[in-house]
Design an enzyme around this catalytic site. Structure first.
Site, PDB file in Angstrom:
ATOM      1  N   ASP A  30       0.868  -1.185   0.000  1.00 43.01           N
ATOM      2  CA  ASP A  30       0.000   0.000   0.000  1.00 43.01           C
ATOM      3  C   ASP A  30       0.899   1.227   0.000  1.00 43.01           C
ATOM      4  O   ASP A  30       2.037   1.170   0.481  1.00 43.01           O
ATOM      5  CB  ASP A  30      -0.912   0.004   1.232  1.00 43.01           C
ATOM      6  CG  ASP A  30      -2.113   0.927   1.048  1.00 43.01           C
ATOM      7  OD1 ASP A  30      -3.227   0.422   0.819  1.00 43.01           O
ATOM      8  OD2 ASP A  30      -1.938   2.164   1.117  1.00 43.01           O
ATOM      9  N   GLU A 147     -14.855  -9.119  -6.421  1.00 41.98           N
ATOM     10  CA  GLU A 147     -15.009  -9.505  -5.018  1.00 41.98           C
ATOM     11  C   GLU A 147     -16.402  -9.094  -4.574  1.00 41.98           C
ATOM     12  O   GLU A 147     -16.862  -8.007  -4.929  1.00 41.98           O
ATOM     13  CB  GLU A 147     -13.951  -8.709  -4.231  1.00 41.98           C
ATOM     14  CG  GLU A 147     -13.836  -9.056  -2.809  1.00 41.98           C
ATOM     15  CD  GLU A 147     -13.445 -10.500  -2.627  1.00 41.98           C
ATOM     16  OE1 GLU A 147     -12.382 -10.897  -3.135  1.00 41.98           O
ATOM     17  OE2 GLU A 147     -14.215 -11.226  -1.965  1.00 41.98           O
ATOM     18  N   ASN A 211     -24.488  -5.204  -7.307  1.00 42.43           N
ATOM     19  CA  ASN A 211     -24.703  -4.103  -6.369  1.00 42.43           C
ATOM     20  C   ASN A 211     -25.897  -3.235  -6.778  1.00 42.43           C
ATOM     21  O   ASN A 211     -26.642  -2.760  -5.929  1.00 42.43           O
ATOM     22  CB  ASN A 211     -23.429  -3.265  -6.218  1.00 42.43           C
ATOM     23  CG  ASN A 211     -22.457  -3.908  -5.233  1.00 42.43           C
ATOM     24  OD1 ASN A 211     -22.779  -4.927  -4.616  1.00 42.43           O
ATOM     25  ND2 ASN A 211     -21.294  -3.326  -5.070  1.00 42.43           N
ATOM     26  N   CYS A 263     -19.807   1.222  -1.032  1.00 43.29           N
ATOM     27  CA  CYS A 263     -20.054   0.538  -2.309  1.00 43.29           C
ATOM     28  C   CYS A 263     -21.349   0.919  -2.988  1.00 43.29           C
ATOM     29  O   CYS A 263     -21.341   1.525  -4.059  1.00 43.29           O
ATOM     30  CB  CYS A 263     -19.992  -0.974  -2.111  1.00 43.29           C
ATOM     31  SG  CYS A 263     -18.349  -1.536  -1.683  1.00 43.29           S
TER      32      CYS A 263
HETATM   33  C1  UDX Z   1     -22.264  -4.337  -0.411  1.00 43.50           C
HETATM   34  C2  UDX Z   1     -22.667  -5.656  -1.077  1.00 43.50           C
HETATM   35  O1  UDX Z   1     -23.615  -6.329  -0.257  1.00 43.50           O
HETATM   36  C3  UDX Z   1     -21.441  -6.518  -1.298  1.00 43.50           C
HETATM   37  O2  UDX Z   1     -21.808  -7.723  -1.955  1.00 43.50           O
HETATM   38  C4  UDX Z   1     -20.435  -5.743  -2.129  1.00 43.50           C
HETATM   39  O3  UDX Z   1     -19.272  -6.508  -2.334  1.00 43.50           O
HETATM   40  C5  UDX Z   1     -20.096  -4.427  -1.460  1.00 43.50           C
HETATM   41  O4  UDX Z   1     -21.293  -3.691  -1.213  1.00 43.50           O
HETATM   42  P1  UDX Z   1     -21.671  -3.591   2.077  1.00 43.50           P
HETATM   43  O5  UDX Z   1     -21.441  -2.215   1.539  1.00 43.50           O
HETATM   44  O6  UDX Z   1     -20.711  -4.164   3.040  1.00 43.50           O
HETATM   45  O7  UDX Z   1     -21.746  -4.641   0.877  1.00 43.50           O
HETATM   46  O8  UDX Z   1     -23.087  -3.541   2.779  1.00 43.50           O
HETATM   47  P2  UDX Z   1     -24.497  -4.267   2.670  1.00 43.50           P
HETATM   48  O9  UDX Z   1     -24.621  -5.286   3.712  1.00 43.50           O
HETATM   49  O10 UDX Z   1     -24.807  -4.632   1.296  1.00 43.50           O
HETATM   50  O11 UDX Z   1     -25.441  -3.044   3.100  1.00 43.50           O
HETATM   51  C6  UDX Z   1     -25.451  -1.841   2.351  1.00 43.50           C
HETATM   52  C7  UDX Z   1     -26.410  -0.855   2.950  1.00 43.50           C
HETATM   53  O12 UDX Z   1     -27.746  -1.253   2.705  1.00 43.50           O
HETATM   54  C8  UDX Z   1     -26.303  -0.649   4.451  1.00 43.50           C
HETATM   55  O13 UDX Z   1     -26.374   0.745   4.714  1.00 43.50           O
HETATM   56  C9  UDX Z   1     -27.522  -1.356   4.994  1.00 43.50           C
HETATM   57  O14 UDX Z   1     -27.968  -0.789   6.188  1.00 43.50           O
HETATM   58  C10 UDX Z   1     -28.511  -1.149   3.871  1.00 43.50           C
HETATM   59  N1  UDX Z   1     -29.587  -2.157   3.838  1.00 43.50           N
HETATM   60  C11 UDX Z   1     -29.275  -3.462   3.614  1.00 43.50           C
HETATM   61  C12 UDX Z   1     -30.901  -1.758   3.988  1.00 43.50           C
HETATM   62  O15 UDX Z   1     -31.207  -0.573   4.183  1.00 43.50           O
HETATM   63  N2  UDX Z   1     -31.883  -2.706   3.930  1.00 43.50           N
HETATM   64  C13 UDX Z   1     -31.616  -4.010   3.722  1.00 43.50           C
HETATM   65  O16 UDX Z   1     -32.565  -4.800   3.665  1.00 43.50           O
HETATM   66  C14 UDX Z   1     -30.264  -4.402   3.565  1.00 43.50           C
END
Ligand code: UDX
Length: 435
Positions: A30, A147, A211, A263
């Site tokens: 990094d 990923e 996503n 993301c």
């Molecule tokens: C996401 C994708 O799930 C993952 O596969 C990708 O690699 C990266 O982006 P992440 O950002 O870690 O992962 O979070 P995730 O669990 O997907 O939640 C994203 C957001 O959605 C959070 O703010 C969560 O609170 C919100 N969310 C999730 C909701 O508001 N309602 C839901 O039912 C699920």
């Protein structure tokens, strides 16, 4: 196998430590010397369950080293690109870290080496970089292996993912890349993890469309929450009922404050920007609506908070429970919770916020939001309680204890995560989202 991992953020640090744990020889690089020093000392630079243990195990095995010196990647067979693609000023992904990583890696590549992209990139990037790599080093091959890890489950998602996707070129080089990646992921493949071999563009699209789909699912249920609120219906019961249809499924149908994080928000904007560039912007026109629904949730909570306080939050004391974009994370990037806390401060409320992991990260970007060291401190004498991140610690609060702390028993459950009956029984007015 000798592996290098370029970029030690959420993705790269977890990937590097997990690969060493699986038995590979790993060099992790990094440009940030502070991050490298901390990782080399076994300290995870962010909150991620399981990472400290995985890192400790990897370091103890002697199979991982952290460095800022790109020259140390020489001799690795597989070089993973795990640098960020943040949102640029126009909404399109900022590709400067990916481009810089490839440029600084190229001098150390040899014929037979593989550059494996993991970052989420605009479709077409891999083909462009593949041409650059093979022009600079004949016999070196660039492939894409997106990923899908979720924060909070990053180690588990890296070691045993739902599926592997390999985007490879046609011909021998592609076949050799498949064989190399199969060796890297031998353990999970032996356990039956599905693996799809596709072309470069498909691999890039798999990631961003996954996503976009998840974001759309969340905004769909939040749109239903908007309808339910005016129609007098309950969106959580609706989600349960439609979720029994396994074509729909109950996962990712939790209405609330919407999505945030590093993301989903930036990926839907980057995807739209890329479709515009490709002349098919209309195909993703709905993502603008997905984004708009999502952002409306935040404004709505600020409005509801005012209503619950009899018209205005100004001068009132508000307890904010949760600042991270989701539980089990200290990440506040584009966090709905932190955004709402900051809005309330701007509207003149006295906000005391508490997050089990994200106080320090929140203070860095939103110093105007005052944080305290416990839920009890935030709750003391509050006129209104907002639950904005569904940490287990908040779901498990005893409402009778909370009732004794607050000035007024009013709670806005921004994640529909509280036991409504228990809170009502303890004397609270409970306001949910879309119910
Ligand atoms: C996401 C994708 O799930 C993952 O596969 C990708 O690699 C990266 O982006 P992440 O950002 O870690 O992962 O979070 P995730 O669990 O997907 O939640 C994203 C957001 O959605 C959070 O703010 C969560 O609170 C919100 N969310 C999730 C909701 O508001 N309602 C839901 O039912 C699920």
């Amino acid at each position: 196998m000798r592996i290098s991992v370029i970029g030690c953020g959420y993705l790269g640090a977890v990937h590097a430590a997990s690969m060493a744990k699986l038995g590979h020889e790993v060099v992790a690089v990094d440009v940030d010397p502070v991050k490298i020093e901390r990782l080399a000392a076994g300290e995870a630079p962010f909150f991620e369950p399981g990472l400290p243990e995985t890192l400790a195990e990897a370091l103890a095995s002697g199979r991982i080293r952290f460095t800022t010196d790109m020259a140390e990647v020489a001799g690795s067979t597989v070089h993973f690109l795990a640098v960020g693609t943040p949102q640029g000023p126009t909404g399109a992904a900022d590709m400067r870290y990916v481009d810089a990583a490839v440029a600084s890696l190229t001098p150390y590549l040899t014929a037979g080496a593989f550059v494996v992209g993991k970052s989420t990139v605009p479709v077409g990037t891999a083909a462009r970089l593949a041409a650059e790599v093979s022009a600079a080093v004949p016999g070196a091959t660039l492939v894409w292996n997106p990923e899908f890890l979720r924060e909070g489950f990053a180690v588990q998602d890296t070691v045993s993912p739902d599926r592997f996707v390999y985007g490879v070129p046609d011909g021998d080089a592609g076949q050799r890349a498949v064989a190399a990646l199969d060796e890297v992921y031998a353990q999970a493949l032996a356990a039956g993890t599905p693996r799809l071999v596709v072309d470069l563009a498909t691999a890039e699209l798999v990631k961003i469309s996954a996503n976009a789909f998840l974001a759309t699912k969340i905004s769909f249920i939040n749109a239903m929450a908007e309808i339910a609120e005016v129609a007098g219906a309950d969106v959580t019961a609706l989600a349960d009922a439609i979720g029994y249809d396994d074509r729909i499924g109950r996962k990712f149908l939790n209405a609330g404050l919407g999505f945030g994080g590093g993301c989903l928000p930036k990926d839907i904007r980057a995807f739209q920007a890329r479709a515009d560039e490709l002349g098919v912007g209309r195909s993703l026109g709905f993502l603008a609506e997905v984004d708009a629904i999502n952002l409306r949730r935040r404004a709505h909570v600020a409005t509801l908070a005012g209503e619950l306080l009899g018209g205005s939050v100004a001068g009132r004391r508000v307890a904010v429970l949760g600042l991270a974009f989701k539980p089990n994370s200290d990440d506040v990037r584009d966090s709905p919770a932190l955004d709402i806390a900051a809005r309330l401060v701007e509207l003149g409320a006295t906000v005391l916020a508490y997050d089990p992991a994200a106080n320090h990260t929140a203070a860095r970007v939103r110093p105007e939001v005052e944080t305290v060291d416990s839920a009890a401190e935030a709750l003391r004498d509050a006129d209104l309680v907002l639950v904005l991140t569904e940490w287990a610690e908040f779901r498990e609060l005893d409402p009778r204890v909370v009732a004794d702390l607050v000035a007024a028993p009013v709670v806005l459950d921004g994640r529909n995560c509280l036991d409504r009956d228990a809170w009502t029984a303890a004397g609270f007015t409970v306001r949910g989202m879309g119910r």
